[in-house]
Design an enzyme around this catalytic site. Structure first.
Site, mmCIF file in Angstrom:
data_model
loop_
_atom_site.group_PDB
_atom_site.id
_atom_site.type_symbol
_atom_site.label_atom_id
_atom_site.label_comp_id
_atom_site.label_asym_id
_atom_site.label_seq_id
_atom_site.Cartn_x
_atom_site.Cartn_y
_atom_site.Cartn_z
ATOM 1 N N LYS A 51 40.051 42.372 46.059
ATOM 2 C CA LYS A 51 39.690 43.576 45.078
ATOM 3 C C LYS A 51 38.045 43.631 45.064
ATOM 4 O O LYS A 51 37.340 42.523 45.153
ATOM 5 C CB LYS A 51 40.288 43.074 43.772
ATOM 6 N N SER A 92 44.007 47.874 37.276
ATOM 7 C CA SER A 92 42.958 48.375 37.892
ATOM 8 C C SER A 92 42.952 47.790 39.426
ATOM 9 O O SER A 92 42.208 48.310 40.140
ATOM 10 C CB SER A 92 41.717 47.869 37.342
ATOM 11 N N SER A 124 45.858 44.255 34.775
ATOM 12 C CA SER A 124 45.623 44.978 36.102
ATOM 13 C C SER A 124 46.308 44.277 37.312
ATOM 14 O O SER A 124 46.151 44.801 38.622
ATOM 15 C CB SER A 124 44.142 45.083 36.110
#
Ligand code: GLN
Length: 447
Positions: free
Chosen positions: A76, A151, A175
């Site tokens: 990420k 997210s 997330s």
């Protein structure tokens, strides 16, 4: 080859069925072909990946082994990566190349994992849809008109589309688990402190935790093994030995006490999802688990408490992006105030600005007692609810999200409707507990 799980890749590499270099090149070609539609990557690091793959192959040739040695993954884009853009999906950090590797990145590289690049996300990890990225929305591979969740939506979309077997994510209020649920993956938010936050750009420090997104529990165990462990550079890291996360994968569920909170099945939950969860409960009963209805009486206060605490911490954490120490700087500032104001107004997107404003308000003199302090008290009550529940049960089970993936843009005009999607996940973050989302079925063709 793109269908293989991490566990299968480890066996294939050990049996010399293919090399890491071959596998890496196959996946990079698949990404080049499919990712223009999905937008799951912000930055691809092809050359670095091939270099790492060759190095892993050489280590295997020298007799080394390991479940992650030569395994392709991605990070990420809020994990700092030495010399590689680390953007947090924000214009603010569009040109930021981290001068060091996050602990998670360094540990996985040492274990021999091959990083293909940095995945898309909601800006500064704020969101549940991956629509707030400066680099554009990520699409759900099950239906590209729908969001993949957020997210960590880029990591989820990439793994779900079989662009790679597993990826890292972070979970502040859901997330990892929520995008896993919306893309039919298994995603694990570890216990707070299990995975080092050093080099992980902070959203809300008391809630943030890195963890794995993969297709199976087995793969989550493998990836977490490479990520977890005490880190003296993170003062909230747990100084405890790391267990073998794969050891219990085939342990019988006989006698396992599963608590199902009554509050989870109230109005707001799509009845089709409720049915899927009830079906899963029946399966678990068949496997010998004992199901017990429990209560988490303060759960209804979790969203309001979270949406005070998380923005409060964010407003403090994001103050460093001021155009001087870090981040985008505006052109031709008139004076220092103008520089701060315009750099932050230009660098942060609307959702991030909203959170900073809410957080600064909740922390300001005169409002602190009414909001932040109350929210912290609720946090303790929620934690106490869990302590009481775990006197009776071993695990707690429920839906991950109240709804399947919504259409891109559908919740744009009403941010609070997106906040409500976090209702089942944020309690674990408020209490510091681990949480896992696993596939349970489909509603209208969506996980
Ligand atoms: N959707 C939640 C939020 O926007 C959770 C995000 C996260 O876990 N990073 O705050």
């Amino acid at each position: 080859m793109h269908q293989l799980t991490l566990a299968e890749i480890a066996r294939g590499l050990a049996d010399k069925k293919f090399s890491s270099e071959e596998l890496t090149k196959t996946l990079l070609a698949r990404i080049a072909q499919l990712d223009p539609q999905l937008n799951s990557f912000i930055t691809l690091t092809e050359d670095l990946a091939i270099e790492q793959a060759k190095a892993a192959d050489a280590r295997r040739a020298n007799g080394e082994s390991g479940a992650l040695l030569g395994a392709p993954i991605a990070h990420k884009d809020l994990f700092c990566t030495l010399g590689v853009r680390t953007s947090c999906a924000s214009k603010m950090l569009d040109n930021f190349k981290a001068p060091y590797d996050a602990t998670v990145v360094a540990k996985l590289a040492e274990a021999g994992a091959v990083s293909l690049g940095k995945t898309n996300m909601d800006e500064f990890a704020m969101g549940s849809a991956n629509e707030s990225s400066y680099y554009g929305a990520v699409k759900n591979p099950w239906n590209i008109e729908h969001v993949p969740g957020g997210s960590s939506g880029g990591s989820a979309a990439a793994v779900a589309a079989r662009l790679l077997p597993a990826a890292t994510g972070t979970d502040t209020g859901g997330s990892i688990r929520q995008p896993a649920a919306l893309t039919n993956l298994t995603g694990l938010k570890p216990t707070y402190g299990r995975v080092s936050r050093w080099g992980m750009i902070a959203y809300a420090s008391s809630l943030d935790q890195g963890g794995p997104l993969a297709r199976t529990a087995e793969d989550c165990a493998i990836l977490l093994q490479g990520m977890a462990g005490f880190d003296p550079k993170d003062s909230t890291s747990i100084d405890e030995p790391v267990p073998d996360f794969s050891a219990d994968l085939n342990t019988s569920l006989k006698g396992l006490r599963i608590g199902v909170p009554a509050e989870f099945f109230s109005e707001g939950l799509d009845p089709r999802i409720a049915e899927l969860v009830h079906n899963s409960i029946k399966e678990l009963e068949k496997l010998g688990a004992v199901i017990k209805t429990i209560s988490l009486p303060n759960m209804q206060h979790a969203i309001p408490a979270y949406y005070v605490i998380a923005p409060a911490e964010a407003s403090s954490n994001l103050s460093r992006f001021d155009g001087v120490r870090f981040g985008h700087r505006c052109e031709d500032p008139k004076d220092l105030t103008d520089l701060y104001k315009r750099s932050r107004a230009e660098g942060f997107g609307p959702e991030v600005q909203r959170r900073i404003l809410v957080g600064a308000y909740a922390l300001s003199a005169g409002y602190y007692d009414a909001y932040y302090l109350q929210a912290q008290k609720i946090r303790r009550l929620i934690k106490n609810d869990f302590v009481a529940a775990f006197n009776e049960v071993d695990v707690i089970l429920g839906p991950t999200t109240p709804n399947p993936a919504w259409k891109i843009g559908a919740k744009n005009s009403d941010p609070v409707s997106a906040y409500l999607e976090d209702v089942y996940t944020i309690t674990a973050n408020l209490a510091g507990l681990p949480g896992l989302s696993m596939p349970a079925g489909f509603v209208d063709g969506l996980p």
